[in-house]
Design an enzyme around this catalytic site. Structure first.
Site, PDB file in Angstrom:
ATOM      1  N   GLU A 210      -0.802  32.263  19.863  1.00 37.50           N
ATOM      2  CA  GLU A 210       0.647  32.503  19.896  1.00 37.50           C
ATOM      3  C   GLU A 210       1.051  33.384  21.068  1.00 37.50           C
ATOM      4  O   GLU A 210       2.094  33.160  21.701  1.00 37.50           O
ATOM      5  CB  GLU A 210       1.114  33.116  18.576  1.00 37.50           C
ATOM      6  CG  GLU A 210       0.931  32.224  17.365  1.00 37.50           C
ATOM      7  CD  GLU A 210       1.575  30.853  17.520  1.00 37.50           C
ATOM      8  OE1 GLU A 210       2.609  30.735  18.217  1.00 37.50           O
ATOM      9  OE2 GLU A 210       1.046  29.888  16.942  1.00 37.50           O
ATOM     10  N   HIS A 213       1.550  31.474  24.091  1.00 37.67           N
ATOM     11  CA  HIS A 213       2.923  30.963  24.191  1.00 37.67           C
ATOM     12  C   HIS A 213       3.865  32.054  24.693  1.00 37.67           C
ATOM     13  O   HIS A 213       4.766  31.794  25.497  1.00 37.67           O
ATOM     14  CB  HIS A 213       3.415  30.474  22.828  1.00 37.67           C
ATOM     15  CG  HIS A 213       2.809  29.199  22.363  1.00 37.67           C
ATOM     16  ND1 HIS A 213       2.693  28.084  23.173  1.00 37.67           N
ATOM     17  CD2 HIS A 213       2.288  28.847  21.153  1.00 37.67           C
ATOM     18  CE1 HIS A 213       2.128  27.104  22.485  1.00 37.67           C
ATOM     19  NE2 HIS A 213       1.865  27.541  21.266  1.00 37.67           N
TER      20      HIS A 213
END
EC number: 3.4.24.23
Length: 262
Positions: A210, A213
Site C-alpha cells: 500500500e 501506492h
C-alpha cells in the site's frame, strides 16, 4: 482517509448466454470483480464488455486469454487483495504523480487490536525503509498536525464512499501522491493482522504494497513483486522488494547514492 478511485454506478451486466456450469453467484462475483478492478466505459457495459474485461484480467494475471470464466479465473477472484484497480492510464514516469519534497511525513491515526502499537509502528517504519533505501527520499513520523501520508485501520463504511467488506476480499487501499488526501493508506480492521510469525495477514507485506501506492506505484503482474495485487503469505524475515519493484520506484524518484543507503 478516502479511496483513490470512485467507480461510477452502473446497472448489472446481463449474464453471458453460456454459463459454463458456474453458479449464478459466481457470475455475479465475476461481474462485480471486473467492474471494480478492470473498469470500462459505463456506456459499453454489456456481455461483450464482460468478455473484454475478462480477457484483460486474464492477460494481467498471466492466465490463458480466452474471455471465458473458468476455475482458474474464479480462484484468482476469490483471493484476498488490494482494493485498487489493476488498470490505469499508462503515463511516462515523468508525468506520474510523485512526491516533490525529499522528506515525506506520515502519521498513524488508528491501530489494529491484533498487534501491539509498537509492532505496528515498527512494521510501518520497516515498510517505508524498504522503499527509501532505494531512492533519495526520507520519511519522518509526526504525531500532530497534517502529514503527507495518513495511515489507519477502519471497518466497513468509514467515510470515504469505499467501504471495506469484512474478512477476506479487499485488505486495504491507498492514494497516489498529491495534496490533501493524497498518499493516505488504510487497512481493513476486520482482517486478522499478524507480524509474520503467526496466523493471519502479514501486515508488513500489505503495508509495503500500500505504501508503494502512496509513493506512486501501480499494480504489477509479476507474482514476485510486492505490488502484485493479490495477497500471498510471505516470510517477514526474508521479505524484500523484487528487482522490478526497485526498477519501478527508481524510475519515479531516481537512485539513492550508495553512501546514503540505510
Amino acid at each position: 482517509l478516502c479511496v483513490l478511485c470512485l467507480l461510477p454506478q452502473s446497472p448489472a451486466l446481463p449474464l453471458p448466454r453460456e454459463a459454463g456450469g458456474h453458479s449464478e453467484s459466481q457470475w455475479k462475483q465475476a461481474q462485480e470483480y471486473l467492474k471494480r478492478f478492470y473498469p470500462s466505459d459505463a456506456k459499453s457495459r454489456d456481455a461483450d464488455s464482460f468478455g473484454a474485461q475478462l480477457k484483460e484480467m486474464q492477460k494481467f494475471f498471466r492466465l490463458p486469454v480466452t474471455g471465458m470464466l473458468d476455475s482458474r479465473v474464479i480462484v484468482v477472484m476469490q483471493q484476498p487483495r488490494c482494493g485498487l484497480p489493476d488498470t490505469g492510464e499508462d503515463l511516462p514516469s515523468r508525468n506520474r504523480p510523485k512526491w516533490i519534497s525529499k522528506v515525506v511525513t506520515y502519521r498513524i491515526i488508528s491501530y489494529t487490536r491484533d498487534l501491539p502499537r509498537v509492532t505496528v509502528d515498527h512494521l510501518v517504519a520497516k515498510a517505508l525503509n524498504m522503499w527509501s533505501k532505494e531512492i533519495p527520499l526520507s520519511f519522518r513520523r509526526v504525531v500532530l498536525g497534517i502529514p503527507d501520508i495518513v495511515i489507519g485501520f477502519a471497518r466497513g463504511a468509514h467515510g470515504d464512499f469505499y467501504p471495506f467488506d469484512g474478512p477476506g476480499g479487499t485488505l486495504a487501499h491507498a492514494y497516489e501522491p498529491g495534496p490533501g488526501l493524497g498518499g493516505d493508506a488504510h487497512f481493513d480492521e476486520d482482517e486478522r493482522w499478524a507480524d509474520g510469525r503467526g496466523l493471519g495477514i502479514n501486515f508488513l507485506a500489505v503495508a509495503t504494497h500500500e505504501l508503494g501506492h502512496s509513493l506512486g506505484l501501480r499494480h504489477s503482474s509479476d507474482p514476485d513483486s510486492v505490488m502484485y495485487p493479490t495477497y500471498g503469505a510471505r516470510d517477514s524475515e526474508n521479505f524484500k522488494l523484487s528487482p522490478g519493484d526497485i526498477r519501478e520506484i527508481q524510475e519515479l524518484y531516481g537512485k539513492r547514492s550508495k553512501s546514503r543507503k540505510k
